[in-house]
Scaffold this motif. Structure first.
Motif, mmCIF file in Angstrom:
data_model
loop_
_atom_site.group_PDB
_atom_site.id
_atom_site.type_symbol
_atom_site.label_atom_id
_atom_site.label_comp_id
_atom_site.label_asym_id
_atom_site.label_seq_id
_atom_site.Cartn_x
_atom_site.Cartn_y
_atom_site.Cartn_z
ATOM 1 N N ASP A 184 0.825 -1.207 0.000
ATOM 2 C CA ASP A 184 0.000 0.000 0.000
ATOM 3 C C ASP A 184 0.859 1.256 0.000
ATOM 4 N N ASP A 185 1.972 1.198 0.712
ATOM 5 C CA ASP A 185 2.873 2.352 0.755
ATOM 6 C C ASP A 185 3.455 2.648 -0.623
ATOM 7 N N TYR A 186 3.767 1.608 -1.350
ATOM 8 C CA TYR A 186 4.335 1.784 -2.686
ATOM 9 C C TYR A 186 3.297 2.417 -3.630
ATOM 10 N N LEU A 187 2.079 1.904 -3.555
ATOM 11 C CA LEU A 187 1.020 2.446 -4.402
ATOM 12 C C LEU A 187 0.688 3.892 -4.034
ATOM 13 N N GLU A 188 0.738 4.169 -2.745
ATOM 14 C CA GLU A 188 0.475 5.535 -2.302
ATOM 15 C C GLU A 188 1.551 6.481 -2.814
ATOM 16 N N CYS A 189 2.771 5.995 -2.835
ATOM 17 C CA CYS A 189 3.887 6.785 -3.336
ATOM 18 C C CYS A 189 3.678 7.112 -4.825
ATOM 19 N N ILE A 190 3.228 6.126 -5.564
ATOM 20 C CA ILE A 190 2.976 6.345 -7.007
ATOM 21 C C ILE A 190 1.913 7.418 -7.211
ATOM 22 N N SER A 191 0.833 7.330 -6.423
ATOM 23 C CA SER A 191 -0.264 8.280 -6.589
ATOM 24 C C SER A 191 0.161 9.717 -6.272
ATOM 25 N N LYS A 192 1.175 9.862 -5.400
ATOM 26 C CA LYS A 192 1.647 11.197 -5.047
ATOM 27 C C LYS A 192 2.341 11.888 -6.216
ATOM 28 N N TYR A 193 2.815 11.086 -7.151
ATOM 29 C CA TYR A 193 3.540 11.660 -8.290
ATOM 30 C C TYR A 193 2.675 11.694 -9.558
#
Length: 306
Positions: A184-193
């Protein structure tokens, strides 16, 4: 012309133009009064046949009179009732207009939203089949939030639309890389960019501008109709002050007590009394006219598809 001004004009016109039937100013008989009094639906019990001393009167002149204290009270109540009924009748068209316009626009816009949701769902189902159906809740949630915003819900359109594109990016990233497992952290990171990566090109920016403009206009317009309806409802319920009742009674029915039921007030006198009775409503006139003007402009813009 505002609704309250129409009340004033209608009331005074009716008062001045009402049929007057003869009564000799020198006559001592109360026969004309008895006839007019019973025409209002009142009983003739204890109504005098001849003029009498009027020391008992509290509103009308205390000279010779055809009115008892009970008659004066009933005529005062009649004045209040007629005034309230006229305000109610005069504002009825305005109130029903707001109600019908609100109902029609609300039905139209919600139908438009439902049709948009259905069309998108049908198109994506035909195009992507099972792949879309397994992830369709992303789009269903979008339309749910749009409806909630339109109906007055506490929804931040900008944040909600950003969240939609972020969720969509996460889903697509997982589908395109199904051989990998992402935290989930990885996906959240993607969405931030998302803004930097621009995976959907310029579509999110354009869609956000169009949706925001349309929904803000629609919600503001429909809420304006609701506010207009409520204001019209409240203004129609006139709180008739004792001073207003006294003024109305003096103008409309004290001539009865003087044996002159056909005597009607002049236009200026009537208008002054009505202005006093509608003083609180008159204070709303400038703001009400601004509201109506803005509402008409809004209706015009929406009808033109702006």
């Amino acid at each position: 012309m505002t609704a309250m001004w129409r009340v004033l004009v209608v009331f005074c016109t009716l008062s001045v133009l009402s049929l007057s039937y003869g009564g000799d100013i020198k006559a001592k008989s109360c026969s004309d009064v008895r006839q007019a009094y019973t025409a209002k639906g009142f009983s003739l019990v204890n109504v005098p046949h001849q003029e009498m001393s009027g020391e008992h009167l509290r509103v009308c002149p205390q000279g010779y009179t055809c009115c008892t204290s009970d008659m004066e009270d009933k005529l005062g109540q009649q004045s209040k009732l007629e005034f309230e009924n006229l305000v109610e009748e005069t504002s009825h068209t305005l109130r029903t207009t707001f109600v019908s316009r609100h109902k029609k626009f609300d039905e139209f816009f919600l139908e438009l939203l439902d049709n948009s949701e259905k069309s998108l769902n049908d198109m994506f189902t035909r195009t992507y089949g099972k792949l879309y159906m397994q992830n369709s809740e992303v789009f269903l949630d979008l339309f749910t939030e749009l409806k909630r915003y339109y109906t007055g819900g506490n929804v931040n359109l900008d944040e909600m639309l950003n969240d939609f594109w972020s969720r969509l990016l996460e889903r697509m990233f997982q589908l395109l890389n199904s051989q990998y497992h992402f935290t989930d952290d990885y996906l959240e990171c993607i969405s931030k960019y998302t803004d930097q990566l621009k995976p959907f090109g310029d579509v999110p920016r354009k869609l956000k501008a169009q949706v925001t403009r349309a929904f803000i206009a629609a919600r503001t317009f429909v809420q304006g109709l609701m506010v207009g309806r409520e204001v019209a409802n409240r203004v129609a319920k006139v709180n008739v002050a004792p001073a207003c009742i006294r003024a109305l009674t003096k103008m409309l029915y004290c001539p009865y007590c003087r044996g002159l039921p056909g005597l009607k007030p002049c236009q200026n006198y009537c208008q002054n009394v009505m202005r006093g009775c509608l003083a609180n409503q008159a204070d709303l006139d400038p703001e009400w006219n601004l509201f109506i003007g803005a509402w008409v402009i809004g209706a015009s813009l929406i009808s033109q598809g702006h």
